[in-house]
Design a protein around this motif. Structure first.
Motif, PDB file in Angstrom:
ATOM      1  N   LEU A   1       0.875  -1.179   0.000  1.00 19.24           N
ATOM      2  CA  LEU A   1       0.000   0.000   0.000  1.00 19.24           C
ATOM      3  C   LEU A   1       0.906   1.221   0.000  1.00 19.24           C
ATOM      4  CD1 LEU A   1      -2.691  -0.900   2.686  1.00 19.24           C
ATOM      5  CD2 LEU A   1      -3.052  -0.671   0.252  1.00 19.24           C
ATOM      6  N   GLY A   2       0.522   2.232  -0.756  1.00 18.34           N
ATOM      7  CA  GLY A   2       1.382   3.406  -0.801  1.00 18.34           C
ATOM      8  C   GLY A   2       0.656   4.607  -1.364  1.00 18.34           C
ATOM      9  N   TYR A   3       1.386   5.707  -1.479  1.00 18.79           N
ATOM     10  CA  TYR A   3       0.779   6.963  -1.924  1.00 18.79           C
ATOM     11  C   TYR A   3       1.461   7.522  -3.171  1.00 18.79           C
ATOM     12  CZ  TYR A   3      -1.746   7.104   2.511  1.00 18.79           C
ATOM     13  OH  TYR A   3      -2.559   6.827   3.562  1.00 18.79           O
ATOM     14  N   PRO A   4       1.361   6.817  -4.295  1.00 17.51           N
ATOM     15  CA  PRO A   4       1.857   7.438  -5.522  1.00 17.51           C
ATOM     16  C   PRO A   4       0.976   8.617  -5.916  1.00 17.51           C
ATOM     17  CG  PRO A   4       0.813   5.340  -6.013  1.00 17.51           C
ATOM     18  CD  PRO A   4       0.842   5.476  -4.521  1.00 17.51           C
ATOM     19  N   ARG A   5      -0.212   8.683  -5.337  1.00 21.50           N
ATOM     20  CA  ARG A   5      -1.090   9.842  -5.509  1.00 21.50           C
ATOM     21  C   ARG A   5      -1.399  10.337  -4.114  1.00 21.50           C
ATOM     22  NH1 ARG A   5      -5.778   6.764  -8.532  1.00 21.50           N
ATOM     23  NH2 ARG A   5      -6.914   8.409  -7.479  1.00 21.50           N
ATOM     24  N   ASN A   6      -2.309  11.315  -4.004  1.00 22.22           N
ATOM     25  CA  ASN A   6      -2.660  11.784  -2.673  1.00 22.22           C
ATOM     26  C   ASN A   6      -3.577  10.802  -1.956  1.00 22.22           C
ATOM     27  OD1 ASN A   6      -1.205  14.041  -2.129  1.00 22.22           O
ATOM     28  ND2 ASN A   6      -2.597  15.405  -3.230  1.00 22.22           N
ATOM     29  N   GLU A   7      -3.844   9.689  -2.603  1.00 18.58           N
ATOM     30  CA  GLU A   7      -4.806   8.726  -2.103  1.00 18.58           C
ATOM     31  C   GLU A   7      -4.077   7.403  -1.967  1.00 18.58           C
ATOM     32  OE1 GLU A   7      -8.735   6.965  -4.140  1.00 18.58           O
ATOM     33  OE2 GLU A   7      -8.205   9.019  -4.615  1.00 18.58           O
ATOM     34  N   ILE A   8      -4.502   6.600  -1.022  1.00 19.46           N
ATOM     35  CA  ILE A   8      -3.811   5.323  -0.816  1.00 19.46           C
ATOM     36  C   ILE A   8      -4.098   4.383  -1.993  1.00 19.46           C
ATOM     37  CG2 ILE A   8      -5.635   4.183   0.532  1.00 19.46           C
ATOM     38  CD1 ILE A   8      -3.240   3.345   2.441  1.00 19.46           C
TER      39      ILE A   8
ATOM     40  N   ASN B   1       5.660   5.565  -3.939  1.00 10.79           N
ATOM     41  CA  ASN B   1       5.533   4.248  -3.313  1.00 10.79           C
ATOM     42  C   ASN B   1       6.690   3.992  -2.338  1.00 10.79           C
ATOM     43  OD1 ASN B   1       3.771   2.891  -5.976  1.00 10.79           O
ATOM     44  ND2 ASN B   1       3.319   2.333  -3.861  1.00 10.79           N
ATOM     45  N   SER B   2       7.763   4.725  -2.485  1.00  7.38           N
ATOM     46  CA  SER B   2       8.931   4.563  -1.631  1.00  7.38           C
ATOM     47  C   SER B   2       8.553   4.596  -0.163  1.00  7.38           C
ATOM     48  CB  SER B   2       9.921   5.692  -1.892  1.00  7.38           C
ATOM     49  OG  SER B   2      10.877   5.284  -2.795  1.00  7.38           O
TER      50      SER B   2
ATOM     51  N   SER C   1      11.619   0.417  -1.996  1.00  4.14           N
ATOM     52  CA  SER C   1      12.527   1.567  -2.016  1.00  4.14           C
ATOM     53  C   SER C   1      12.880   2.101  -3.394  1.00  4.14           C
ATOM     54  CB  SER C   1      13.817   1.227  -1.270  1.00  4.14           C
ATOM     55  OG  SER C   1      14.513   0.233  -1.959  1.00  4.14           O
ATOM     56  N   THR C   2      13.204   1.223  -4.326  1.00  9.04           N
ATOM     57  CA  THR C   2      13.655   1.744  -5.634  1.00  9.04           C
ATOM     58  C   THR C   2      13.088   0.891  -6.756  1.00  9.04           C
ATOM     59  OG1 THR C   2      15.628   0.406  -5.323  1.00  9.04           O
ATOM     60  CG2 THR C   2      15.876   2.747  -4.947  1.00  9.04           C
ATOM     61  N   ARG C   3      13.222   1.378  -7.938  1.00  3.95           N
ATOM     62  CA  ARG C   3      12.894   0.558  -9.094  1.00  3.95           C
ATOM     63  C   ARG C   3      13.959   0.767 -10.141  1.00  3.95           C
ATOM     64  NH1 ARG C   3       8.289   3.743 -12.612  1.00  3.95           N
ATOM     65  NH2 ARG C   3       9.162   5.791 -12.315  1.00  3.95           N
TER      66      ARG C   3
END
Lengths: 206, 370
Positions: free
Chosen positions: B247-254, B284-285, B301-303
């Motif tokens: 789960l992460g925040y690549p946007r302002n939303e989970i 996503n980091s 952490s990285t891609r």
């Protein structure tokens, strides 16, 4: 007079022969450096509206637009006059880049942060030129401050002679000196004082 | 007096009005006397400066004239919009009071009408009333959502702060300890935002750029500690082919993403991390990488650039190293030891349930500079 025949070349021809377009720009810049009113007006006309819409769209007023644009014109003018001048981009790219930098800087000074949205407009590196321009501005400020602290009639006398390039004879008459030689003497005295004021400030380091 | 004569001579020398003999004599003088030479140089620079100033003043004047001319010719258009705006504003100023009176009269009439209407209207049945209350519930909820938005606008970012980077972080202790990537925290401070948009101020407790991990502590009175953390932190790095999710925040939303564990080491054989197959995006980091049992096996952490879906996660055992090190060394007052969650409550339940249970523990991290 080469300025004119190139300026009047029909646009379609300019498109086919980019060399001529470049020639046109060179001629305009040459005219600018020589204070040619036609050239100044042409550059003004070709660039102002683009800059104005950029500034209005980025929280600026019409006055801001005029200020920033004229500042950029001064920078271009003084660059065009310098001996080492080379044009590495088109005039409108250059003017736009300068205005963009100046405006972003002013917005930051006002404490308003703008996201640097990458616009589609093309820009060039103008950092060095702007630094030069700012240095020159600082020097002029010192000179103007020195002139203002001279007091009258020294200030007007020197301004008349060195800035407005008036004739010594006329100046003597306007200030009421009995003859031009007396006025000239007075002018040298004033100039020595101005020079001293200028260089003390200048050497303190802006 | 002598100075004046000298300046006079220098000026005549510079503008070229000296006679040849005089000029030769003066040049000789310059050569022999360094002071005079210096004076000439200085004066020439000074005169250049004056001339440049004169040019500039003259040019400024030309610019003003040009501007005026172009405005008159209609080539430049200044402020038709401003004009209409000011007209509206002046109209508003003029009729402000009338408008206010009219509005309050209308309001009073509306209240009286509805009072009369409710007094004389027949009673309605209970069912309808219940439905109405439900509607009110809905409205309440809408208002809550709007309240949230307002909270978001009143950001906890300090004034003049500039956002530098954003990433994800997740709780490792309900007291408010979060783990994230060191590279997410590039600025001078950080705030964290939960999945409902609520912001909390946080401070950096420990940061280790070598393993690229950092521990944040929420120190905000608005933060209410959770009862428990549903996942635990695995000590091993998982098995190849194991199904994983994050789960992460690549946007302002989970945002939920899934993939599988594809290699036991990371980029270029890095033994601190593992390679996972999953599409990850900036933001996503710092997100937790969990296996299906609900154990955190890594921190995303990285891609790899130019390769789709090749992502790397720092092995979760590094969290133990970092926390143990901190617990052992930090005796400073105010620091309560971090207790890592020991048990997963996510076993044998559906993925939807897993996500629902843990999404409160995953935060958006915003790093800023001020």
């Amino acid at each position: 007079m080469t300025i004119f025949w190139v300026t009047f070349t029909p646009k379609s021809v300019l498109k086919v022969q980019p060399v001529k377009a470049e020639l046109n720009e060179q001629a305009l810049l040459k005219g600018l450096a020589e204070n040619d009113t036609k050239a100044i007006e042409t550059i003004y006309k070709n660039n102002f509206n683009m800059v104005q819409s950029f500034i209005i769209n980025n929280n600026g007023t019409y006055d801001d637009a005029r200020d920033i644009f004229q500042e950029a014109m001064i920078a271009l003018y003084e660059k065009a006059k310098s001996e080492s001048f080379v044009l590495t981009s088109k005039i409108n790219t250059y003017v736009y880049s300068i205005c963009r930098r100046l405006w972003l800087k002013r917005l930051q000074q006002m404490g308003r942060f703008v996201l640097q949205t990458d616009s589609l407009e093309e820009t060039v590196q103008v950092e060095d030129d702007l630094e030069m321009h700012e240095k020159r501005n600082a020097e002029f400020t010192i000179m103007e401050r020195a002139l203002n602290s001279l007091g009258e009639p020294c200030k007007s006398l020197l301004e008349g002679f060195y800035l407005k390039k008036l004739d010594m004879q006329e100046l003597a008459k306007a200030f009421g000196y009995t003859n031009a030689d007396n006025a000239k003497n007075q002018k040298y005295k004033c100039l020595t004082r101005l020079k001293k004021l200028f260089f003390t400030q200048y050497n303190i380091g802006e | 007096m002598e100075d004046i004569l000298l300046i006079q001579a220098i000026e005549r020398y510079l503008d070229g009005s000296m006679l040849p003999d005089e000029k030769a004599y003066f040049e000789q003088l310059r050569k022999n006397s360094p002071e005079i030479d210096q004076m000439v140089v200085e004066h020439s620079m000074f005169l250049n400066q004056l001339n440049a100033l004169s040019d500039r003043q003259h040019f400024k004047q030309t610019l003003h004239q040009t501007h005026q001319k172009l405005v008159n010719e209609g080539v430049i258009d200044e402020g038709t919009i401003v004009h209409t705006q000011s007209k509206i504003v002046s109209l508003w100023h003029k009729y402000k009071r009338v408008t206010a009176i009219a509005a309050s009269v209308a309001g009073a009439i509306a209240i009286i009408t509805s009072a009369i209407f409710s007094y004389f209207s027949p009673a309605v049945n209970a069912n309808q009333i219940q439905q109405l209350s439900k509607d009110i519930e809905v409205i309440k909820r809408n208002q809550q959502v709007q309240g949230n938005i307002i909270n978001e606008v009143k950001s906890k970012l300090p004034e003049n702060a500039r956002l530098i980077s954003g990433g994800t972080g997740f709780l490792i202790d309900p007291k408010g300890y979060l783990i994230t990537n060191a590279h997410v925290l590039r600025g001078s401070g950080a705030i964290v935002v939960n999945n409902k948009g609520q912001e909390f101020t946080a401070s950096i407790v420990n940061i280790d750029p070598k393993v690229d991990l950092a521990i944040l502590k929420i120190n905000d009175k608005d933060y209410k500690p959770l009862k428990y953390i549903p996942y635990n932190i695995a000590k091993n790095s998982g098995d190849l082919g194991e199904e994983i999710f994050t789960l992460g925040y690549p946007r302002n939303e989970i945002v939920y993403t899934q993939g599988y564990l594809s290699a036991k080491t990371g980029f270029d054989g890095d033994t601190l991390s593992t390679q996972i197959q999953m599409s990850a995006y900036p933001g996503n980091s710092g997100g937790p990488v969990l296996n299906k049992k609900g154990e955190v096996i890594g921190i995303l952490s990285t891609r790899q650039t130019h390769a789709d879906g090749i992502t790397f996660a720092i092995q979760s055992k590094n969290i133990y190293h970092l926390v143990n090190h901190l617990n052992d060394s930090d005796t400073a007052s105010g620091f309560s030891k971090i207790k890592l969650p020991a048990k997963s409550y996510l076993m044998n339940i559906s993925r939807e349930e897993q996500v629902k249970k843990m999404e409160d523990c995953v935060f958006l991290v915003k790093a800023y500079n001020n």
